[in-house]
Motif scaffolding. Sequence first.
Motif, short mmCIF file in Angstrom:
data_model
loop_
_atom_site.label_atom_id
_atom_site.label_comp_id
_atom_site.label_asym_id
_atom_site.label_seq_id
_atom_site.Cartn_x
_atom_site.Cartn_y
_atom_site.Cartn_z
N ALA A 10 1.03 -1.21 -0.44
CA ALA A 10 0.28 0.15 -0.28
C ALA A 10 0.19 1.51 0.20
CB ALA A 10 -1.25 0.23 1.21
N LYS A 11 0.89 2.38 -0.87
CA LYS A 11 1.54 3.52 -1.06
C LYS A 11 0.99 4.56 0.05
CE LYS A 11 3.96 4.61 -5.38
NZ LYS A 11 3.86 4.35 -6.70
N ILE A 12 2.02 4.93 0.82
CA ILE A 12 1.45 5.67 1.68
C ILE A 12 1.62 7.43 0.79
CG2 ILE A 12 2.14 7.76 3.10
CD1 ILE A 12 4.39 5.23 3.79
N LEU A 13 0.02 8.17 0.86
CA LEU A 13 -0.89 8.63 0.44
C LEU A 13 -0.28 9.86 0.85
CD1 LEU A 13 -4.04 7.85 -1.16
CD2 LEU A 13 -1.52 7.86 -2.06
N TYR B 236 -0.90 7.40 8.75
CA TYR B 236 -0.29 7.70 7.39
C TYR B 236 -1.71 7.85 6.31
CZ TYR B 236 4.46 7.17 9.27
OH TYR B 236 5.30 7.34 9.56
N THR B 237 -2.12 8.30 5.56
CA THR B 237 -3.30 7.68 4.90
C THR B 237 -2.64 6.83 3.57
OG1 THR B 237 -4.12 9.89 4.88
CG2 THR B 237 -5.06 8.74 3.35
N LEU B 238 -3.30 5.65 3.51
CA LEU B 238 -3.03 4.19 2.40
C LEU B 238 -3.80 4.20 1.39
CD1 LEU B 238 -1.86 1.76 5.88
CD2 LEU B 238 0.13 3.25 4.40
N LYS B 239 -3.21 3.76 0.64
CA LYS B 239 -4.27 3.17 -0.60
C LYS B 239 -3.61 1.89 -0.84
CE LYS B 239 -6.29 4.70 -5.42
NZ LYS B 239 -7.20 5.65 -4.63
N PHE B 240 -4.07 0.70 -1.52
CA PHE B 240 -3.43 -0.31 -1.92
C PHE B 240 -2.88 -0.04 -3.29
CE2 PHE B 240 -5.77 -2.42 1.35
CZ PHE B 240 -4.39 -2.91 2.54
N GLU B 241 -1.74 -0.93 -3.65
CA GLU B 241 -1.67 -0.40 -5.00
C GLU B 241 -2.03 -1.29 -5.83
OE1 GLU B 241 2.79 -1.14 -5.20
OE2 GLU B 241 2.96 0.92 -5.02
N ASP B 242 -2.72 -2.48 -5.41
CA ASP B 242 -3.41 -3.05 -6.28
C ASP B 242 -5.19 -2.98 -6.16
OD1 ASP B 242 -5.36 -5.13 -7.79
OD2 ASP B 242 -4.59 -7.06 -6.66
N SER C 277 -9.40 4.76 0.30
CA SER C 277 -7.90 4.80 0.89
C SER C 277 -8.32 4.46 2.93
CB SER C 277 -7.64 6.00 0.92
OG SER C 277 -7.97 6.62 2.01
N LEU C 278 -6.96 3.98 3.30
CA LEU C 278 -7.64 3.87 5.36
C LEU C 278 -6.22 4.62 5.19
CD1 LEU C 278 -5.95 0.48 5.89
CD2 LEU C 278 -5.79 0.65 4.21
N ARG D 147 6.25 2.72 0.58
CA ARG D 147 4.87 1.26 0.61
C ARG D 147 4.93 0.95 1.89
NH1 ARG D 147 5.14 -1.76 -5.04
NH2 ARG D 147 8.26 -1.43 -4.70
N LEU D 148 3.74 0.04 2.59
CA LEU D 148 4.42 -0.86 3.48
C LEU D 148 3.37 -1.45 2.64
CD1 LEU D 148 2.12 1.48 6.01
CD2 LEU D 148 4.55 0.73 6.27
N GLN D 149 3.19 -2.90 3.61
CA GLN D 149 2.75 -4.26 3.72
C GLN D 149 1.89 -4.08 4.62
OE1 GLN D 149 3.53 -6.62 1.12
NE2 GLN D 149 5.68 -4.97 0.14
N ILE D 150 0.11 -4.63 3.55
CA ILE D 150 -1.03 -4.45 4.88
C ILE D 150 -1.73 -5.82 4.91
CG2 ILE D 150 -3.21 -2.83 5.77
CD1 ILE D 150 -1.50 -1.97 5.31
#
Lengths: 272, 336
Positions: free
Chosen positions: A10-13, A25-31, A69-70, A92-95
């Motif tokens: 997930a990318k850090i937005l 952290y606002t995150l959005k999965f790459e896929d 996003s989450l 990126r973070l792994q979620i």
Amino acid sequence: MKNPYLTYPAKILRIQKESSDSNLYTLKFEDPKVQKAFRFNPGQFVVAGLVGFGEGPFDICSSSLETGSLEICVRQAGAVTKRIHQLKIGDRLQIRGPYGHGFPMNKLANRNLLLIGGGCGFVTMRTVILDYLKKPSAKQKLQVFFGVTSERDLLFANEFDNWRKKIDLYLIASKPSAAWPHQVGLITNLFDKVKIMEKVGVLACGPPIMYRFTLERLKKLGIPDTDIYLSFERRMDCAVGVCQHCAIGSFYVCKDGPVFSYDKIKDIPGAI
Amino acid sequence: MKPELTKLFAHLKKDYKIIAPVKKTRGIFLSRINDPKKVCFSAELTKNTFKEFLFPKKQTLFNFQGDKLIEPANSSYPKQAIFGISIIDLRALLVYEQVFRHDPYYQNYRNNSLIIGYLSLASTDQTFGIFEERLEEDTLEHLEFDVFALATPAGIHFFSGSSKGRQALIGAGIENFENIEYVGPVRESGLDPLMMANYKKVKNSFERHRLVWEELGRRCLACGKCSLVCPTCFCFASDQVFGQTKRTGRKTRRWDTCFYSEFSRVAGGHKFLDTIAKRIYFWYEHKFVRIPDEFSIPGCVGCGRCIAVCPVAIDLRQTLKDLAQPPKTMKQLVKK
């Protein structure tokens, strides 16, 4: 067979500094498919981390109605979180997740709610608050207690003005600076200052010591055990109820919790 | 060696690595063998158990290259036939089958393995009086195995418990065997009465029998030997290991034990199980309360391995006896 340990990048937005030791952290999965399939209930958590460093459980704190996003709030407390704090926007973070059962929001839909968050335990309350702000109900009011040690530990402070338009927010700090304009003391002192609404459902997240004293006050108010929901912290590894690290009695905090109604766990030695 | 078993081993050797009880200086161990003549057929409980072959002490969950996670190839799971598993240990295997039902790593090991149970009618009962090893009419239908070999004075009687087991027997030229259909772990007569009795003794007993647990906490060295040898202990922790080249490595999991003080440590340093008394209670609670609650089967199969290895002679049978007594007060203890 689905691999429950597989993480998704997930990318850090966005990174927002919240307190002296915590970032949002606002995150959005790459896929996009993974992002689209990601739905959660208030009170649920994800396991987040970095390949090569490790992972840990984090409460989700964005609105559950937000699907693009989450958000997670990460307090720097160990090796993994230290490394997460070094990340920048675009990293990126792994979620994996979401895991567990959150607060029973459907059951509580027409009930007034008292939210009690101590320190970084407050994080999970933000989901309930943001959901309420997005979809306020005429049948429900929110009272929110947020207790910290000092103003340096406040989270989401820049959102409070907006929250206050629709909810009653009470802040208390045990060791604030002289400039602190709110109540001083422990979170339980707020029970002496604030009239708690009738027939409330209580959602709480904080350290065990906070639970012990808060439960005493809730009992005095005559709130039944079945209306008190507590979110627990434990060491977690698998997050799917196998590895045993988070067991409390016959329950797993990861799989059966992290939210438990008080009546369910009150007789288990060491739960609180 | 019995001729039927010679046939079976000769056949299995073609496809499987054979793991079987072998007599060593310190006792009988399940070990990898090349020569079937080395197999020990005494049907005594082995010092180690199936668990290290189905759930290795350390295993790779993912290899990583940069951010990319790669699951181990199916070829990395050995094709193995594990012979000589007692009824007691098959009961422990039931726990694994339930716990790891959705775990792809365990399932890969299990799918590549042929489980061969073994009991000799001539052997003495080796249980520690917690559960019985007796073979009753309905025993086998509540156990998960591929082949079961019963040594009787008249020769070996074979049972098959799966299609994989049937194929192995037929392939070995053994036509005379009985099919057993697995009907689930719980008997028709209901929950195991001994399991229920022990459940009541242990459940929520930490406060009630505080002195029993504190005394055990004082004696126990928290060495974790009991959980290493226990055939139903399976807790684990995962680690990340860097590889030799840049940004490569592995995510692994390894056996853990709830006796270690780090077991319940969370970021920031707090330990929820901060005394040995709490941790030893946690261990008993898992076996006698949590597993029965989750799966309706006993979490202790009564093999006695924990009793045999404990360096301070903690005896599970005595603990269960103590918990069955009315709780002692400090006064009574002082008088003693």
